[in-house]
Structure formats: structure tokens, C-alpha cells
Motif scaffolding. Sequence first.
Motif, short mmCIF file in Angstrom:
data_model
loop_
_atom_site.label_atom_id
_atom_site.label_comp_id
_atom_site.label_asym_id
_atom_site.label_seq_id
_atom_site.Cartn_x
_atom_site.Cartn_y
_atom_site.Cartn_z
N VAL A 15 -7.67 -5.45 -6.21
CA VAL A 15 -7.15 -5.45 -4.84
C VAL A 15 -5.68 -5.83 -4.83
CG1 VAL A 15 -7.37 -6.48 -2.55
CG2 VAL A 15 -9.42 -5.94 -3.88
N GLN A 16 -5.33 -6.84 -5.65
CA GLN A 16 -3.93 -7.24 -5.73
C GLN A 16 -3.04 -6.09 -6.19
OE1 GLN A 16 -2.82 -11.12 -7.33
NE2 GLN A 16 -5.00 -11.64 -7.53
N LEU A 17 -3.48 -5.38 -7.22
CA LEU A 17 -2.69 -4.29 -7.75
C LEU A 17 -2.45 -3.21 -6.72
CD1 LEU A 17 -4.14 -3.82 -11.37
CD2 LEU A 17 -1.94 -4.83 -10.72
N LYS A 18 -3.45 -2.95 -5.86
CA LYS A 18 -3.36 -1.85 -4.92
C LYS A 18 -2.56 -2.20 -3.66
CE LYS A 18 -7.64 0.53 -6.24
NZ LYS A 18 -8.98 0.97 -5.80
N PHE A 19 -2.72 -3.45 -3.18
CA PHE A 19 -2.22 -3.76 -1.85
C PHE A 19 -1.13 -4.83 -1.78
CE2 PHE A 19 -6.70 -2.42 -1.26
CZ PHE A 19 -6.45 -1.24 -0.55
N LEU A 20 -0.99 -5.66 -2.81
CA LEU A 20 -0.08 -6.80 -2.72
C LEU A 20 1.36 -6.36 -2.52
CD1 LEU A 20 0.38 -9.78 -2.76
CD2 LEU A 20 0.36 -9.74 -5.24
N HIS A 21 1.84 -5.43 -3.36
CA HIS A 21 3.24 -5.01 -3.26
C HIS A 21 3.50 -4.19 -2.01
CE1 HIS A 21 3.08 -6.16 -7.54
NE2 HIS A 21 4.35 -6.45 -7.35
N VAL A 22 2.47 -3.47 -1.56
CA VAL A 22 2.62 -2.74 -0.30
C VAL A 22 2.80 -3.71 0.85
CG1 VAL A 22 1.50 -1.14 1.30
CG2 VAL A 22 1.26 -0.80 -1.16
N SER A 101 8.08 -10.70 -5.66
CA SER A 101 9.08 -9.70 -5.28
C SER A 101 8.46 -8.31 -5.30
CB SER A 101 10.27 -9.73 -6.25
OG SER A 101 10.87 -11.00 -6.28
N PRO A 102 8.57 -7.54 -4.23
CA PRO A 102 8.10 -6.15 -4.27
C PRO A 102 8.74 -5.36 -5.41
CG PRO A 102 8.59 -6.78 -2.02
CD PRO A 102 9.08 -7.90 -2.90
N THR A 103 9.98 -5.71 -5.75
CA THR A 103 10.69 -4.99 -6.79
C THR A 103 10.25 -5.39 -8.19
OG1 THR A 103 12.46 -6.59 -6.34
CG2 THR A 103 12.79 -4.35 -5.57
N SER A 104 9.26 -6.29 -8.29
CA SER A 104 8.68 -6.58 -9.60
C SER A 104 7.57 -5.59 -9.93
CB SER A 104 8.13 -8.01 -9.65
OG SER A 104 7.04 -8.17 -8.75
N ASN A 105 7.41 -4.58 -9.07
CA ASN A 105 6.45 -3.50 -9.28
C ASN A 105 7.23 -2.19 -9.43
OD1 ASN A 105 4.67 -1.15 -8.12
ND2 ASN A 105 3.24 -2.75 -8.71
N LEU A 106 6.92 -1.43 -10.46
CA LEU A 106 7.68 -0.21 -10.77
C LEU A 106 7.56 0.83 -9.67
CD1 LEU A 106 9.49 1.13 -12.84
CD2 LEU A 106 7.45 1.98 -14.02
N ASN A 107 6.42 0.87 -8.98
CA ASN A 107 6.26 1.83 -7.89
C ASN A 107 7.25 1.56 -6.76
OD1 ASN A 107 4.04 3.19 -9.06
ND2 ASN A 107 2.68 1.55 -8.40
N THR A 108 7.50 0.28 -6.50
CA THR A 108 8.43 -0.10 -5.43
C THR A 108 9.86 0.24 -5.80
OG1 THR A 108 6.95 -1.93 -4.88
CG2 THR A 108 9.16 -1.99 -3.94
N THR A 109 10.27 0.00 -7.02
CA THR A 109 11.65 0.30 -7.43
C THR A 109 11.88 1.80 -7.57
OG1 THR A 109 11.09 0.07 -9.79
CG2 THR A 109 11.84 -1.90 -8.64
N ALA A 110 10.81 2.54 -7.87
CA ALA A 110 10.97 3.99 -8.02
C ALA A 110 11.28 4.66 -6.69
CB ALA A 110 9.70 4.60 -8.62
N ALA A 111 10.79 4.09 -5.58
CA ALA A 111 10.97 4.71 -4.27
C ALA A 111 12.45 4.85 -3.89
CB ALA A 111 10.20 3.93 -3.21
N PRO A 112 13.25 3.76 -3.87
CA PRO A 112 14.68 3.94 -3.54
C PRO A 112 15.43 4.73 -4.60
CG PRO A 112 14.26 1.68 -4.23
CD PRO A 112 12.92 2.33 -4.06
N ALA A 113 14.99 4.66 -5.86
CA ALA A 113 15.66 5.43 -6.91
C ALA A 113 15.48 6.92 -6.68
CB ALA A 113 15.10 5.03 -8.28
N ILE A 114 14.28 7.34 -6.30
CA ILE A 114 14.03 8.75 -6.02
C ILE A 114 14.77 9.20 -4.77
CG2 ILE A 114 12.23 10.40 -5.34
CD1 ILE A 114 10.31 8.85 -7.15
N ILE A 115 14.85 8.32 -3.77
CA ILE A 115 15.61 8.65 -2.55
C ILE A 115 17.07 8.90 -2.88
CG2 ILE A 115 16.50 7.67 -0.39
CD1 ILE A 115 13.79 6.31 -0.04
#
Length: 223
Positions: A15-22, A101-115
Motif C-alpha cells: 500500500v505504501q508503494l502504491k499510494f504514499l508518494h501520490v 519526499s515525493p522526489t525520493s520516488n523515481l515515478n515522481t521525478t520522471a513526471a516533471p522531467a518528461i514535461i
Amino acid sequence: MEHPLNIFSFLPHEVQLKFLHVFMTTVVVIFTFILGSLASKMRREIPGRGQNLFEMLITAIEKMCIDIMGEEGRPYIPLIFGIGIYVFFSNVMGLIPGFISPTSNLNTTAAPAIIVFLTYHFIGIKKHGAHYIHHFMGPVAWLAPLMIIIELIGHLSRPLSLSMRLFGNIFGEDLVIAILFILVPFLVPLPMYFLGLFTSVLQAYVFMMLSMIYISGAIEEAH
């Protein structure tokens, strides 16, 4: 990948992996929106401390953007400023005990990078049209086929570099602070908090700087 102890540690790991950073990202977005709304209402002729702080920050970022991107880059200042604020607050979230930190998750950092990746290519195509392809062909015509391959690899590596750099630095920082806090929970972790704050500002600055460089490259004429 394991994360430091946080206020949601009682939840199952899946559950942490799926929802915590979101959840953490949503908190940052809401906080940034509220802060922006408050800043937009600060229009006094005699500014207070808060208004002075915002004006100094905006003026500094505007000057940095113009120095790097030129006057043609002025329409993209809100994008750079927004990404910078988002990355900064996402970084410092992990300095609050019990949060990460949300940015300690690769999915979160990938979002602004792709933008950023999609945006600067859109800007290049919008400004140059079909001639934008010349940015990938290099200065010598007979080397164009090789240069196109090299340039494509270089451009595709940019979002990977942006996201991995930010993720690696912030995840490592959060992990070190959490370990120190568990081992020595009082004065020893304090210098790491100041170092973490400096790193948060630095990583946001680097992300903004690279974004501006990419946009500037898309705006300028190919040689």
C-alpha cells in the motif's frame, strides 16, 4: 525499494508503494496552489515582508531565465518557476519528521522531467517548424546521419538524467537523515537537516537550470 520510517509505516508495504508518494505529491501540489493564491493577492503599494520575499524571488528567477533563454524565453518563465517551486517543496517534505519526499520516488521525478522534455521539443517545432530537424543534423552535411543518431540518444537521455539525478540525491539524503535520527535522535542529525535544506535548494536550482538550457537550445537557430 525500502523507504525510511514515516507516518504511514503501519500500512502494508504494498500500500505504501502504491499510494504514499501520490499522497505526498498531492499535499505538495495543494500547498503550492495555496501559496500561489496568497502571493497573487499581495499587491500593496507598500509591500510587507511576505510580499517583499515573493517579489525578490520572482525577480531573481526572472533575471536568471532571461539571462539563459533570452527575451524569447520570457513566456516560459511561469513553467520554470512552477517546476522549481514544485521540486523544492517536494524535496524539503522529507525533512519533516515522519514524512518522505515525493522526489525520493523515481515515478515522481520522471513526471516533471518528461514535461520538460516534451515542452522544449514542442517549443522547437512551434518556432522552427520542419527546420527543427536541423538541430539534430550537426554542422557538417555528410555527418548528418551519424549526428542524428547521436543527438537522438542525447535528447532521450535528458529526461532520464533529470529524473535519476533528482531521485538519487533526495532518496539518499532522506535515508541518511532517517538512519541518523534512529541511531542518535537529538543533536547529531541537526547538521544533516541543514545539509538537506541546502541540497533541496540546489537540486531545484539544477533542475530549473537544465530545463532553461534545454528550452534555450530549442529556441535558438540551428547552425
